[in-house]
Write a protein that holds these residues in place. Structure first.
Motif, PDB file in Angstrom:
ATOM      1  N   VAL A  38      -4.715   3.800  -3.327  1.00  0.00           N
ATOM      2  CA  VAL A  38      -5.125   2.416  -3.072  1.00  0.00           C
ATOM      3  C   VAL A  38      -4.939   1.589  -4.345  1.00  0.00           C
ATOM      4  O   VAL A  38      -4.427   0.461  -4.301  1.00  0.00           O
ATOM      5  CB  VAL A  38      -6.593   2.348  -2.581  1.00  0.00           C
ATOM      6  N   THR A  39      -5.308   2.158  -5.484  1.00  0.00           N
ATOM      7  CA  THR A  39      -5.119   1.472  -6.757  1.00  0.00           C
ATOM      8  C   THR A  39      -3.643   1.214  -7.022  1.00  0.00           C
ATOM      9  O   THR A  39      -3.258   0.125  -7.453  1.00  0.00           O
ATOM     10  CB  THR A  39      -5.731   2.296  -7.910  1.00  0.00           C
ATOM     11  N   CYS A  40      -2.799   2.208  -6.751  1.00  0.00           N
ATOM     12  CA  CYS A  40      -1.344   2.031  -6.918  1.00  0.00           C
ATOM     13  C   CYS A  40      -0.824   0.924  -6.011  1.00  0.00           C
ATOM     14  O   CYS A  40       0.006   0.106  -6.418  1.00  0.00           O
ATOM     15  CB  CYS A  40      -0.608   3.332  -6.632  1.00  0.00           C
ATOM     16  N   ALA A  41      -1.308   0.885  -4.776  1.00  0.00           N
ATOM     17  CA  ALA A  41      -0.873  -0.143  -3.827  1.00  0.00           C
ATOM     18  C   ALA A  41      -1.296  -1.534  -4.303  1.00  0.00           C
ATOM     19  O   ALA A  41      -0.500  -2.483  -4.250  1.00  0.00           O
ATOM     20  CB  ALA A  41      -1.454   0.147  -2.446  1.00  0.00           C
ATOM     21  N   GLU A  42      -2.520  -1.654  -4.774  1.00  0.00           N
ATOM     22  CA  GLU A  42      -2.993  -2.948  -5.268  1.00  0.00           C
ATOM     23  C   GLU A  42      -2.192  -3.385  -6.486  1.00  0.00           C
ATOM     24  O   GLU A  42      -1.835  -4.559  -6.620  1.00  0.00           O
ATOM     25  CB  GLU A  42      -4.485  -2.875  -5.593  1.00  0.00           C
ATOM     26  N   ARG A  43      -1.904  -2.436  -7.389  1.00  0.00           N
ATOM     27  CA  ARG A  43      -1.093  -2.754  -8.564  1.00  0.00           C
ATOM     28  C   ARG A  43       0.316  -3.165  -8.172  1.00  0.00           C
ATOM     29  O   ARG A  43       0.907  -4.038  -8.800  1.00  0.00           O
ATOM     30  CB  ARG A  43      -1.021  -1.552  -9.510  1.00  0.00           C
ATOM     31  N   LEU A  44       0.855  -2.511  -7.159  1.00  0.00           N
ATOM     32  CA  LEU A  44       2.211  -2.815  -6.714  1.00  0.00           C
ATOM     33  C   LEU A  44       2.313  -4.254  -6.216  1.00  0.00           C
ATOM     34  O   LEU A  44       3.342  -4.910  -6.392  1.00  0.00           O
ATOM     35  CB  LEU A  44       2.624  -1.836  -5.613  1.00  0.00           C
ATOM     36  N   ILE A  45       1.263  -4.757  -5.638  1.00  0.00           N
ATOM     37  CA  ILE A  45       1.263  -6.141  -5.158  1.00  0.00           C
ATOM     38  C   ILE A  45       1.024  -7.119  -6.308  1.00  0.00           C
ATOM     39  O   ILE A  45       1.704  -8.129  -6.418  1.00  0.00           O
ATOM     40  CB  ILE A  45       0.193  -6.337  -4.058  1.00  0.00           C
ATOM     41  N   SER A  46       0.071  -6.819  -7.177  1.00  0.00           N
ATOM     42  CA  SER A  46      -0.270  -7.768  -8.245  1.00  0.00           C
ATOM     43  C   SER A  46       0.703  -7.724  -9.419  1.00  0.00           C
ATOM     44  O   SER A  46       0.998  -8.757 -10.016  1.00  0.00           O
ATOM     45  CB  SER A  46      -1.700  -7.527  -8.736  1.00  0.00           C
ATOM     46  N   ALA A  47       1.187  -6.541  -9.779  1.00  0.00           N
ATOM     47  CA  ALA A  47       2.115  -6.390 -10.913  1.00  0.00           C
ATOM     48  C   ALA A  47       3.062  -5.241 -10.593  1.00  0.00           C
ATOM     49  O   ALA A  47       2.828  -4.103 -11.016  1.00  0.00           O
ATOM     50  CB  ALA A  47       1.345  -6.127 -12.201  1.00  0.00           C
ATOM     51  N   PRO A  48       4.110  -5.506  -9.824  1.00  0.00           N
ATOM     52  CA  PRO A  48       5.007  -4.429  -9.374  1.00  0.00           C
ATOM     53  C   PRO A  48       5.571  -3.597 -10.528  1.00  0.00           C
ATOM     54  O   PRO A  48       5.954  -4.140 -11.557  1.00  0.00           O
ATOM     55  CB  PRO A  48       6.126  -5.184  -8.658  1.00  0.00           C
ATOM     56  N   SER A  49       5.558  -2.268 -10.320  1.00  0.00           N
ATOM     57  CA  SER A  49       6.124  -1.367 -11.328  1.00  0.00           C
ATOM     58  C   SER A  49       6.718  -0.152 -10.630  1.00  0.00           C
ATOM     59  O   SER A  49       6.265   0.247  -9.554  1.00  0.00           O
ATOM     60  CB  SER A  49       5.048  -0.921 -12.319  1.00  0.00           C
ATOM     61  N   GLN A  50       7.713   0.434 -11.268  1.00  0.00           N
ATOM     62  CA  GLN A  50       8.334   1.635 -10.727  1.00  0.00           C
ATOM     63  C   GLN A  50       7.344   2.791 -10.709  1.00  0.00           C
ATOM     64  O   GLN A  50       7.390   3.651  -9.840  1.00  0.00           O
ATOM     65  CB  GLN A  50       9.583   1.999 -11.542  1.00  0.00           C
ATOM     66  N   HIS A  51       6.410   2.813 -11.659  1.00  0.00           N
ATOM     67  CA  HIS A  51       5.403   3.875 -11.719  1.00  0.00           C
ATOM     68  C   HIS A  51       4.585   3.925 -10.433  1.00  0.00           C
ATOM     69  O   HIS A  51       4.372   4.994  -9.855  1.00  0.00           O
ATOM     70  CB  HIS A  51       4.486   3.671 -12.916  1.00  0.00           C
ATOM     71  N   SER A  52       4.122   2.772  -9.955  1.00  0.00           N
ATOM     72  CA  SER A  52       3.326   2.731  -8.724  1.00  0.00           C
ATOM     73  C   SER A  52       4.155   3.193  -7.522  1.00  0.00           C
ATOM     74  O   SER A  52       3.672   3.957  -6.685  1.00  0.00           O
ATOM     75  CB  SER A  52       2.792   1.321  -8.475  1.00  0.00           C
ATOM     76  N   ILE A  53       5.404   2.755  -7.464  1.00  0.00           N
ATOM     77  CA  ILE A  53       6.289   3.179  -6.369  1.00  0.00           C
ATOM     78  C   ILE A  53       6.488   4.688  -6.408  1.00  0.00           C
ATOM     79  O   ILE A  53       6.399   5.360  -5.379  1.00  0.00           O
ATOM     80  CB  ILE A  53       7.642   2.436  -6.453  1.00  0.00           C
ATOM     81  N   ASP A  54       6.746   5.229  -7.598  1.00  0.00           N
ATOM     82  CA  ASP A  54       6.976   6.674  -7.739  1.00  0.00           C
ATOM     83  C   ASP A  54       5.746   7.489  -7.361  1.00  0.00           C
ATOM     84  O   ASP A  54       5.856   8.529  -6.703  1.00  0.00           O
ATOM     85  CB  ASP A  54       7.392   7.018  -9.172  1.00  0.00           C
ATOM     86  N   GLU A  55       4.563   7.038  -7.753  1.00  0.00           N
ATOM     87  CA  GLU A  55       3.324   7.760  -7.430  1.00  0.00           C
ATOM     88  C   GLU A  55       3.088   7.779  -5.924  1.00  0.00           C
ATOM     89  O   GLU A  55       2.712   8.813  -5.359  1.00  0.00           O
ATOM     90  CB  GLU A  55       2.124   7.132  -8.147  1.00  0.00           C
TER      91      GLU A  55
END
Length: 111
Positions: A38-55
């Protein structure tokens, strides 16, 4: 892709026994990982990063390979992030992100 092609990842149980509730209070690593996603998803929306996508992809692929399923029509894994918002008495679902395809075949063996 149609709405019927999408599957919810780790849907929440509609009912739990009292023993399951007590067990979850004491030991629930599955829920901890879900909170991380859920944290990765929220980060992906607010500040997209490849790390969140990969996780997110790593955990989706891991679960996909752990449970037997019929062959997928596509050899790629896609995920989308849907957010629910209450507006008065109504719930509104919006799709905020749809991923690019991740190959299922070769990536699975590396997990």
């Amino acid at each position: 892709m149609t709405n019927a092609d999408w599957q919810e990842f780790r849907p929440r149980a509609t009912q739990l026994t009292s023993s399951a509730v007590i067990k979850r209070l004491l030991w629930n690593p599955h829920w901890n990982e879900t909170l991380f996603l859920v944290t990765c998803a929220e980060r992906l929306i607010s500040a997209p990063s490849q790390h969140s996508i990969d996780e997110i992809n790593t955990r989706l692929l891991r679960q996909l390979t752990a449970t037997p399923r019929p062959p997928a029509p596509s050899q790629y894994l896609y995920f989308r992030l849907a957010f629910w918002e209450r507006q008065g008495i109504e719930l509104t679902k919006t799709i905020e992100y749809v991923s690019e395809g991740t190959p299922i075949g070769g990536a699975v063996n590396d997990l």
